[in-house]
Design an enzyme around this catalytic site. Structure first.
Site, short mmCIF file in Angstrom:
data_model
loop_
_atom_site.label_atom_id
_atom_site.label_comp_id
_atom_site.label_asym_id
_atom_site.label_seq_id
_atom_site.Cartn_x
_atom_site.Cartn_y
_atom_site.Cartn_z
N ASN B 382 -11.16 -3.79 -4.02
CA ASN B 382 -10.49 -2.40 -4.51
C ASN B 382 -11.51 -0.87 -4.68
O ASN B 382 -10.85 -0.20 -3.46
CB ASN B 382 -10.78 -2.96 -6.46
CG ASN B 382 -10.30 -1.59 -6.94
OD1 ASN B 382 -10.07 -0.36 -6.08
ND2 ASN B 382 -9.89 -3.04 -8.25
N ASP B 383 -12.29 -0.83 -4.85
CA ASP B 383 -13.43 0.68 -4.57
C ASP B 383 -13.26 0.53 -3.31
O ASP B 383 -13.43 1.85 -2.85
CB ASP B 383 -14.06 0.18 -5.24
CG ASP B 383 -14.45 0.24 -6.50
OD1 ASP B 383 -13.17 0.67 -7.16
OD2 ASP B 383 -15.00 -0.10 -7.73
N VAL B 384 -13.16 0.26 -2.24
CA VAL B 384 -13.83 0.01 -1.21
C VAL B 384 -12.45 0.26 0.06
O VAL B 384 -12.40 0.68 1.29
CB VAL B 384 -14.27 -0.82 -0.13
CG1 VAL B 384 -16.37 -1.31 -0.60
CG2 VAL B 384 -13.69 -2.78 -0.19
#
Lengths: 100, 457
Positions: B382-384
């Site tokens: 997700n964040d990456v």
């Protein structure tokens, strides 16, 4: 131990540690972290010496836990690292899994 | 040889083996040999210690080794590959605890002579205790015993106050030279508390960096106690690990564009402040559609994340990749430096599944290829892959290097639900026109895709 000799050891060891892993591929970061985790498990040796010289019940109790924790660090660190690295070798044998 | 000489020689050999072992572990070809060498060094050093003159309590020593070593050996054998990060954390914490306990005995005996020796004993105890307590918290979080990030009111002030108090009590121990039991107890309580409080608010992608930092801490603590005990092998092994661990921590922090100080003092909190609201809707697609998109693509880049690790889906993912390759699709794996819960966590899992090295690429190697890919398949990351890290200055993750998944022709995201990622930040990628969501656990979703690819022949 002579303070200055120890200082030289500290300095040289620090450079060694820095050099040893300065060119590591990302793929090995986790195994290496785990491997270095195993290496500082040598604290077991220090804990054994401490417990081996302990006299009072208090010293013996704390020393006992020191050895217990140190041994866990060393044994756990070894097994986990060995398993991780074992996978890399297994990974080389391609087509191991069935491709039904 | 007399036994002291023999002991010294064994320690020397162990130190050499540790360094050679670590060196070998930094190349994939020699890595396995490396851990065996280090292991031989450890066995040598341990056996030699039994010959140290003036030792007694051998039964207790053996009992402690059997219990501690046995339990750790057993737990290390049975743990699932996906749970490795927390095991590394907990074993590391135990090492820190051992270093702190050594210092405690030295204090009790009043044996650390001289200010330098006493100062290093205190420093090692402090670092070791922080590493022990912090690693236990890290373990609890990763194991799911303790939930996510927990932030105290005025966190930074509490941290600083606690740290100051600990250092002051530590200094008082050094100055009086023969500390009272009360002093020592207060010191350890404060140090342990500090470790807990510092680690509590840290979550998400920062976790691996913190584990690595504690690993370096334990190394230093071991090195300092090695000086106090006068065992050079401990100093060398400890400081080498301390330096290597510090470098590794820096590499990781740099990969996330988050200086260590930010990670420790301004953690990404559950309700991330800042960051513009994201417009648009998430568009779902079926396993069949996902299968056909990829089956008839020329190039697919797979981006695995923590979701794949949690679901243990790496074998399924590789099975799918092989099916696609048989159908003539070029498949590559792209790994973000901090995907999962440890750097290289994904590499280990993919290696376990049998994915060859040549198909796995780092961020720098693969980012230019996303615009050429027909499909980018994001599995539980997700964040990456959140493009706001490139575009939105107000976002807490602004500036973190990401995989440019959003530039692929099509993006398929396998995700369990609609919620935000571990950091709590909305992901703009999911709302893009070229992005489709495939809901479900990585295991089910990929199995579904595999079924559908098979029906296409």
């Amino acid at each position: 131990m002579d303070g200055y000799i120890a200082l030289y050891i500290f300095m040289l060891a620090a450079f060694t540690g820095y050099e040893v892993i300065s060119r590591v591929p990302v793929i090995l970061h986790t195994p290496l972290m785990s491997g270095s985790n195993f290496v500082h498990g040598v604290v077991l040796v220090g804990a054994m010496v401490v417990l081996g010289r302990a006299e009072t019940p208090l010293e013996m109790t704390i020393g006992f836990f020191a050895v217990l924790l140190g041994a866990a660090n060393a044994a756990g660190g070894y097994v986990v690292t060995e398993r991780m690295l074992g996978m890399f070798t297994a990974g080389k044998k391609k087509e191991k899994g069935d491709a039904k | 040889m007399t036994s002291p000489t023999l002991v010294q020689f064994a320690y020397f050999a162990a130190a050499v083996l540790f360094i050679l072992g670590l060196k070998s572990m930094s190349s994939p070809l020699t890595a396995r040999r490396g851990i065996v060498w280090a292991g031989v060094g450890m066995v040598l050093a341990t056996l030699a210690t039994f010959l140290t003159p003036g030792m007694h309590n051998f039964a207790l020593i053996l009992l402690a080794i059997v219990i501690g070593g046995g339990l750790a050996w057993w737990s290390g054998k049975i743990v699932k590959m996906t749970d490795m990060p927390q095991m590394v954390a907990i074993y590391n914490g135990m090492g820190g605890g051992a270093a702190a306990a050594i210092a405690a005995v030295e204090f009790a005996r009043g044996e650390a002579h001289g200010e330098l020796s006493l100062a290093l004993a205190v420093l090692g105890a402090l670092i070791g205790a922080i590493s022990f307590a912090g690693s236990c918290v890290a373990f609890a979080k990763l194991q799911g015993i303790m939930n996510k990030a927990f932030r105290l009111p005025a966190q930074n002030i509490v941290n600083i106050a606690l740290a100051t108090a600990t250092v002051v009590v530590g200094l008082s121990i050094v100055l009086v030279a023969t500390p009272t039991p009360a002093q020592v107890v207060v010191f350890f309580v404060l140090a342990l508390l500090l470790g807990v409080v510092v680690t509590l608010p840290i979550g998400g992608a920062d976790m691996p960096v913190v584990i690595s930092l504690f690993n370096a801490f334990t190394g230093l603590a071991v090195g300092f106690e090695g000086f106090v005990l006068g065992i050079p092998a401990l100093i060398i092994a400890g400081i080498v690990v301390g330096a290597a661990g510090t470098l590794l921590t820096q590499l990781m922090a740099r990969a996330m564009n988050r200086p260590i100080t930010n990670i420790l003092f301004t953690p990404i909190s559950g309700e991330a402040q800042g960051g513009a609201a994201v417009e648009g809707t998430m568009k779902e697609l079926s396993g069949l559609d996902a299968a056909s998109l990829m089956r008839f693509a020329q190039k697919v880049i797979i981006v695995p994340g923590y979701g794949m690790a949690v679901a243990g889906a790496q074998h399924k993912v590789w099975e799918m990749a092989k099916l696609l390759e048989e159908a003539g699709v070029e498949v590559k794996f792209a790994i973000h430096p901090v995907a999962g819960r440890m750097p290289g966590h994904m590499n280990v899992l993919l290696a376990e599944a049998g994915v060859p090295y040549e198909q796995i690429f780092d961020l720098e190697e693969i980012n230019a290829e996303f615009p050429l890919a027909d499909v980018a398949l994001v599995i539980g990351a997700n964040d990456v892959v959140n493009p706001v890290a490139r575009t939105d200055k107000s976002s807490p993750i602004y500036g973190m290097p990401i995989l440019d998944v959003d530039k692929a022709q099509n993006v398929i995201v396998i995700k369990r639900g609609k919620g935000a990622g571990y950091s709590g930040i909305e992901n703009a990628l999911f709302y893009q026109d070229n992005c489709r969501m495939l809901y479900g656990s990585a295991q089910q979703a990929v199995a579904d895709v595999i079924q559908n690819i098979k029906t296409m022949g």
